[in-house]
Design a protein around this motif. Structure first.
Motif: not given
Length: 493
Positions: A383-384, A387, A406, A409, A411, A416
């Motif tokens: 997810p990072v 993002g 977020a 991503a 999250r 996040f």
């Protein structure tokens, strides 16, 4: 008087240039060179009265060629060296230098040497063996002799620099119609043809066909018929200007004077904000077809008058800057992809034909999209990374929020933010501010946009807000930063 400064060290070159401007020396034009190749090219093009050269920059194997150029195209030489040896002294004697300076240079000593050399009456330079017979012909390329204005002047150049010597051998043996004098230069040859009838184009096309019977690499010939109003030097300079059109029309050409070739058209070398947005969107979508159409529309259909090739090369590097940011987003700025990127960069700087540069750029982007898609697949579970890609694509939007990033991503904002701090060591706000500042600094260095325009293009909303953040992070204003980054004109003493 013209001066060429041939010196490897950037700071020393600029210091000597400043010294020339600061003192009352009879030198009107200053040219610089950082390599032996650049030095020979400038000598050949400008035929200066004075050369300052660092002897240590000339390798042993290039000494004969450098010697030939110095003797042919320069009247006086000041040499400098960091090696106070007999060998360096002998080299200076061989070149009949007016002075040999030992580094580190003392400004007063250098000033004295420049003043003495500039005030010395010009002498006839010595000639390397075998070129004495053509001395006056060479001089006619760089000095105005009205009596020498009755010859056709041709420039002959191969697209590939490695074939230059082969071209010269071909011309030396070629059965020209009437008398011909072939004068080899670094990347081309000049042919003086006093007995050629007509405009010479038919004879030039015959030469091209004869060349291509045994060679696959293309050749270009610029033909300048005799002109009673212009000297050989003026014809030669006009021919060199015409030769630059090969960047747009390619080689396998006979190029003759034409009114549409006389001036360059205006071209903004930098991408507009709208064009930058287009490139961001095309790259973000991995839209190779859109990129291909954009490049072909922009660069493959020029009609005269053409823009300056250097402006076009600068525009291509502006596109390359967008591609560079895209590569960083997917962490492709390393390994084989990075080497390929640098090869494209060198191609933009030095490839003699625009069509080939664009072709290579399109192929590179095709491979780059393939690798970026693979990187995107690999990062899908991260997810990072998702993002960060979203932030890179939208940091110019002043309304960009942690919540939007977020959501992209997948999250929650709090989670996040925690992941970003843990993985990258920065908060969302720190990353966003740093990225916007990085872009603002680039625009301050490379453009003349106002502070207000830069603020609008980097997500800072107002010039006041940009200035406040700039001072908080860098302890100076954007205007002060711009003034520091741009070269300052030398101040007179």
């Amino acid at each position: 008087m013209k001066l060429v400064i041939a010196e490897r060290d950037d700071k020393e070159r600029e210091a000597i240039r400043w010294l020339v401007s600061a003192y009352s020396l009879p030198i009107e034009r200053v040219y610089t060179a950082a390599t032996v190749e650049e030095m020979m090219a400038v000598l050949e093009r400008e035929a200066p009265e004075l050369l300052y050269v660092e002897l240590d920059m000339i390798p042993y194997e290039r000494w004969p060629q450098a010697t030939a150029h110095v003797r042919l195209f320069c009247q006086r030489v000041i040499a400098a060296t960091a090696e106070a040896t007999f060998a360096r002294a002998k080299q200076a004697i061989d070149w009949q230098c007016v002075d040999l300076l030992v580094k580190p240079l003392e400004p007063a000593r250098l000033k004295q040497a420049l003043r003495a050399a500039a005030s010395r009456s010009p002498g006839r330079p010595g000639l390397p063996a075998g070129l004495d017979a053509h001395h006056d012909d060479y001089r006619s390329l760089f000095c105005d002799f009205p009596s020498a204005a009755s010859a056709h002047v041709w420039l002959v150049q191969a697209e590939q620099p490695a074939l230059s010597q082969e071209v010269i051998r071909f011309l030396m043996d070629y059965p020209f119609r009437g008398r011909a004098r072939v004068l080899p230069l670094t990347r081309m040859a000049v042919c003086l043809l006093p007995d050629l009838p007509g405009d010479g184009k038919e004879e030039a096309w015959k030469l091209l066909r004869d060349w291509e019977e045994d060679h696959h690499e293309p050749l270009a010939v610029v033909v300048m018929p005799p002109d009673g109003r212009r000297t050989v030097r003026a014809q030669y300079q006009a021919a060199r200007r015409l030769l630059e059109t090969t960047f747009f029309i390619g080689y396998r050409q006979v190029i003759a004077p034409a009114s549409e070739y006389e001036q360059w058209r205006e071209l903004d070398p930098f991408l507009t904000p709208e064009e930058q947005r287009q490139w961001i969107e095309m790259l973000e979508r991995f839209d190779h077809e859109a990129v291909k159409r954009w490049l072909q529309r922009e660069f493959w259909h020029w009609s005269p008058p053409f823009p300056s090739p250097e402006m076009v090369r600068t525009r291509l590097t502006s596109i390359l800057a967008q591609i560079r940011r895209f590569m960083k987003t997917y962490r492709l700025d390393r390994g084989g992809t990075e080497r390929e990127y640098m090869r494209i960069f060198q191609d933009i700087l030095y490839n003699p034909v625009l069509y080939r540069i664009v072709q290579e750029l399109i192929l590179f982007l095709c491979r780059l999209f393939h690798e970026a898609k693979q990187a995107a697949e690999d990062a899908r579970v991260d997810p990072v990374e998702r993002g960060l890609r979203y932030m890179e694509a939208h940091f110019r939007d002043p309304s960009l929020t942690l919540e939007r990033v977020a959501a992209a991503a997948g999250r929650s904002p709090a989670y996040f933010s925690h992941l970003l701090s843990k993985k990258r060591g920065v908060t969302f706000r720190q990353w966003l501010t740093n990225r916007r500042l990085e872009e603002a600094k680039r625009l301050l260095r490379q453009t003349d946009l106002s502070i207000k325009e830069i603020a609008e293009q980097t997500g800072f909303r107002t010039a006041h807000y940009l200035t406040r953040v700039f001072k908080a992070e860098l302890n100076e204003t954007p205007t002060a930063y711009r003034d520091e980054q741009r070269p300052k004109p030398p101040s007179p003493r």
